[in-house]
Design a protein around this motif. Structure first.
Motif, PDB file in Angstrom:
ATOM      1  N   SER A 116       0.851  -1.197   0.000  1.00  0.00           N
ATOM      2  CA  SER A 116       0.000   0.000   0.000  1.00  0.00           C
ATOM      3  C   SER A 116       0.884   1.243   0.000  1.00  0.00           C
ATOM      4  O   SER A 116       2.105   1.177   0.179  1.00  0.00           O
ATOM      5  CB  SER A 116      -0.887  -0.004   1.245  1.00  0.00           C
ATOM      6  N   LYS A 117       0.250   2.399  -0.154  1.00  0.00           N
ATOM      7  CA  LYS A 117       0.987   3.665  -0.125  1.00  0.00           C
ATOM      8  C   LYS A 117       1.703   3.835   1.212  1.00  0.00           C
ATOM      9  O   LYS A 117       2.869   4.245   1.261  1.00  0.00           O
ATOM     10  CB  LYS A 117       0.041   4.836  -0.375  1.00  0.00           C
ATOM     11  N   ALA A 118       1.017   3.509   2.313  1.00  0.00           N
ATOM     12  CA  ALA A 118       1.625   3.653   3.636  1.00  0.00           C
ATOM     13  C   ALA A 118       2.837   2.746   3.788  1.00  0.00           C
ATOM     14  O   ALA A 118       3.858   3.139   4.375  1.00  0.00           O
ATOM     15  CB  ALA A 118       0.591   3.343   4.714  1.00  0.00           C
TER      16      ALA A 118
ATOM     17  N   THR B 145      20.100   0.041   0.408  1.00  0.00           N
ATOM     18  CA  THR B 145      19.997   0.142  -1.048  1.00  0.00           C
ATOM     19  C   THR B 145      18.855  -0.777  -1.451  1.00  0.00           C
ATOM     20  O   THR B 145      18.925  -1.989  -1.228  1.00  0.00           O
ATOM     21  CB  THR B 145      21.302  -0.291  -1.726  1.00  0.00           C
ATOM     22  N   LEU B 146      17.813  -0.206  -2.002  1.00  0.00           N
ATOM     23  CA  LEU B 146      16.602  -0.974  -2.322  1.00  0.00           C
ATOM     24  C   LEU B 146      16.687  -1.565  -3.717  1.00  0.00           C
ATOM     25  O   LEU B 146      17.024  -0.863  -4.690  1.00  0.00           O
ATOM     26  CB  LEU B 146      15.372  -0.070  -2.219  1.00  0.00           C
ATOM     27  N   ILE B 147      16.406  -2.852  -3.823  1.00  0.00           N
ATOM     28  CA  ILE B 147      16.153  -3.497  -5.110  1.00  0.00           C
ATOM     29  C   ILE B 147      14.715  -4.000  -5.038  1.00  0.00           C
ATOM     30  O   ILE B 147      14.412  -4.942  -4.299  1.00  0.00           O
ATOM     31  CB  ILE B 147      17.110  -4.668  -5.382  1.00  0.00           C
ATOM     32  N   ALA B 148      13.834  -3.346  -5.751  1.00  0.00           N
ATOM     33  CA  ALA B 148      12.413  -3.703  -5.736  1.00  0.00           C
ATOM     34  C   ALA B 148      12.041  -4.347  -7.061  1.00  0.00           C
ATOM     35  O   ALA B 148      12.521  -3.927  -8.119  1.00  0.00           O
ATOM     36  CB  ALA B 148      11.552  -2.473  -5.485  1.00  0.00           C
ATOM     37  N   ALA B 149      11.205  -5.359  -7.006  1.00  0.00           N
ATOM     38  CA  ALA B 149      10.756  -6.062  -8.205  1.00  0.00           C
ATOM     39  C   ALA B 149       9.255  -5.918  -8.352  1.00  0.00           C
ATOM     40  O   ALA B 149       8.513  -5.965  -7.360  1.00  0.00           O
ATOM     41  CB  ALA B 149      11.134  -7.536  -8.142  1.00  0.00           C
ATOM     42  N   THR B 150       8.807  -5.739  -9.587  1.00  0.00           N
ATOM     43  CA  THR B 150       7.372  -5.610  -9.844  1.00  0.00           C
ATOM     44  C   THR B 150       7.051  -6.083 -11.254  1.00  0.00           C
ATOM     45  O   THR B 150       7.863  -5.929 -12.171  1.00  0.00           O
ATOM     46  CB  THR B 150       6.892  -4.160  -9.657  1.00  0.00           C
TER      47      THR B 150
ATOM     48  N   PHE C 243       2.225   3.478 -12.062  1.00  0.00           N
ATOM     49  CA  PHE C 243       0.905   3.370 -11.447  1.00  0.00           C
ATOM     50  C   PHE C 243       0.938   2.642 -10.100  1.00  0.00           C
ATOM     51  O   PHE C 243       0.008   2.780  -9.312  1.00  0.00           O
ATOM     52  CB  PHE C 243      -0.064   2.634 -12.373  1.00  0.00           C
ATOM     53  N   SER C 244       1.987   1.861  -9.855  1.00  0.00           N
ATOM     54  CA  SER C 244       1.981   0.995  -8.674  1.00  0.00           C
ATOM     55  C   SER C 244       2.987   1.387  -7.606  1.00  0.00           C
ATOM     56  O   SER C 244       2.971   0.825  -6.516  1.00  0.00           O
ATOM     57  CB  SER C 244       2.236  -0.464  -9.091  1.00  0.00           C
TER      58      SER C 244
ATOM     59  N   GLY D 107      -3.646  -6.310 -14.774  1.00  0.00           N
ATOM     60  CA  GLY D 107      -2.344  -5.693 -14.948  1.00  0.00           C
ATOM     61  C   GLY D 107      -2.101  -5.151 -16.338  1.00  0.00           C
ATOM     62  O   GLY D 107      -3.006  -4.984 -17.157  1.00  0.00           O
ATOM     63  N   ASP D 108      -0.805  -4.876 -16.623  1.00  0.00           N
ATOM     64  CA  ASP D 108      -0.425  -4.231 -17.873  1.00  0.00           C
ATOM     65  C   ASP D 108      -0.818  -5.034 -19.098  1.00  0.00           C
ATOM     66  O   ASP D 108      -1.236  -4.479 -20.109  1.00  0.00           O
ATOM     67  CB  ASP D 108       1.091  -4.003 -17.893  1.00  0.00           C
ATOM     68  N   GLU D 109      -0.631  -6.362 -19.023  1.00  0.00           N
ATOM     69  CA  GLU D 109      -0.882  -7.169 -20.213  1.00  0.00           C
ATOM     70  C   GLU D 109      -2.340  -7.074 -20.644  1.00  0.00           C
ATOM     71  O   GLU D 109      -2.647  -7.110 -21.839  1.00  0.00           O
ATOM     72  CB  GLU D 109      -0.486  -8.624 -19.933  1.00  0.00           C
TER      73      GLU D 109
END
Length: 442
Positions: free
Chosen positions: A116-118, A133-138, A144-145, A253-255
């Motif tokens: 969530s945003k919080a 050091t952040l490695i984020a996967a999506t 948008f997310s 989602g995107d697809e």
């Protein structure tokens, strides 16, 4: 393949360094952000990154490869199970590690789009102050997310589906490597081609299908007592073990948006083959057929319009048919409507006309209804002059009465100009004669 091994093949074959990673060459060149992240010691980068790409393209693999080659502390969280409390605990521990032991932390957060945003806001202090050091996967579009402050503090790296040669290399490695089948199976060319096709550029899917087909072949070899030679894996064995290629398609989602966009643009572009392809992808992925039917109805009015008014009739008939007969038979009227609209002449003139008229109305650019067009049927209307001087069109020559219809401020404005495609060519000629009559002096 070792007996009793429970970890999936895709997990066992995960690379331990960036040099073992297959595909994503555009992200792994010398001096690239990922290479700098994986560098040991003081040469390591502190730039946070967001890895965006379809499933099976190597997001987790890249993160864990960086963890193996970097001497930094590595922490992994999944947005599916972690909450704000977990994030804050990581931040606190990372700050302590930095201050007490001069050790930096890499935080890998999988599926950040589920936060969530919080929850995402809880990451900001640590990222901004350099505690982690952040490695984020999506798998979803970060625009948008992911919250804007986090997005602006991170480098966005886009991963692409793997090429066929990349998938082939992964399959060969899994067949030969002791972590995989250790040369206990052998693939024929047709089986390998089928596995590549089934993968749709997804490494995890390719290895999962290989694991199922290989296990099937080994069981068959055991049953036949042929345990000395490598078990053969044929295309038939692959077909027996794997039902069919699962489309990469998330209805939320995107697809989802990409495929329907391609479908609409293919119909608009008069390519029935491409339109049927994207229709098939939506059907096979389990898209709601009512959604498809609604888009076809919109297409008929927006892109075919007056060039072939029958298109809207066909589209609404297809929608009704889908409601009446359901799926899978509903694919047939959907396909018929798709081909009809794709091959029909095109016009967006009516669509542009209503949008222009709405824009004028919204801007207040309109006047009172002309007196002779106002309703004269209620008591007192005639005393107000409503309807006085109105000319009944059916009594006029050609069925067109010479009189003003638009409000005074809009006299002479044209919202609809007929084109020259299909039926609209006839409309254009008739409309020219009609407007000549309407604009004649009364």
């Amino acid at each position: 393949m070792a007996r009793g091994t429970t970890a999936p093949l895709a997990v066992r074959m995960r690379p331990t360094s960036l040099d073992e990673v297959v595909g994503q060459r555009h992200l792994l060149g010398p001096g690239s952000p990922l290479r700098r992240l994986a560098a040991p010691g003081d040469g390591a980068s502190g730039q946070s990154v967001i890895l965006w790409g379809p499933p099976g393209t190597g997001k987790t693999t890249l993160a864990q490869s960086i963890a193996h080659t970097s001497d930094r502390r590595f922490v992994e969280l999944s947005a599916v199970t972690a909450g704000v409390k977990d994030v804050r605990q990581v931040m606190e521990d990372s700050l302590n590690q930095r201050d007490l032991f001069a050790q930096s932390t890499v935080l890998f957060l999988d599926e950040i789009h589920r936060f969530s945003k919080a929850q995402q806001d809880a990451l900001l202090p640590g990222v901004e102050q350099g505690w982690v050091t952040l490695i984020a996967a999506t798998t979803e579009n970060p625009s948008f997310s992911v919250v804007s402050p986090l997005l602006s503090r991170s480098l966005l790296l886009t991963l692409e589906p793997l090429e066929d040669d990349d998938i082939a290399e992964l399959i060969d490695r899994a067949v030969a490597d002791p972590r995989g089948f250790g040369a206990g199976i052998v693939l024929d060319d047709d089986a390998k081609s089928q596995l590549i096709r089934l993968s749709s550029g997804d490494a995890r899917r390719a290895l999962t299908a290989l694991e199922a087909a290989g296990a099937h072949a080994l069981e068959a070899a055991d049953a036949a007592g042929a345990t000395d030679a490598a078990a053969p894996v044929t295309a038939e064995a692959v077909a027996s073990a794997v039902d069919r290629a699962l489309l990469r398609y998330d209805r939320q989602g995107d697809e989802h948006y990409d495929v329907i966009s391609a479908f609409i643009k293919s119909v608009r572009g008069s390519d029935p083959d491409a339109a049927l392809h994207y229709l098939a992808r939506m059907i096979e992925a389990g898209e709601d057929p009512r959604f498809i039917a609604r888009r076809i109805i919109v297409l008929a009015s927006e892109d075919i319009g007056m060039a072939d008014p029958q298109g809207l009739v066909i589209a609404t008939a297809a929608a009704t048919a889908v409601q009446m007969i359901g799926m899978p038979e509903g694919r047939i009227p959907l396909a018929e409507a798709t081909v009809y609209l794709a091959t029909a002449p095109k016009s967006n003139r009516a669509y542009l006309g209503i949008d222009a008229a709405i824009a004028d109305v919204r801007s207040g650019d309109f006047g009172r209804v002309p007196m002779h067009l106002r309703d004269g049927h209620y008591p007192g209307a005639k005393r107000l002059g409503h309807g006085r001087g109105y000319r009944y069109a059916h009594d006029a020559p050609h069925g067109v009465a010479t009189q003003q219809y638009l409000p005074d401020p809009l006299v002479g404005v044209r919202y609809y100009d007929a084109g020259q495609h299909g039926f609209e060519r006839e409309v254009a000629a008739r409309l020219e004669r009609i407007r000549a009559i309407l604009s004649a002096k009364r």
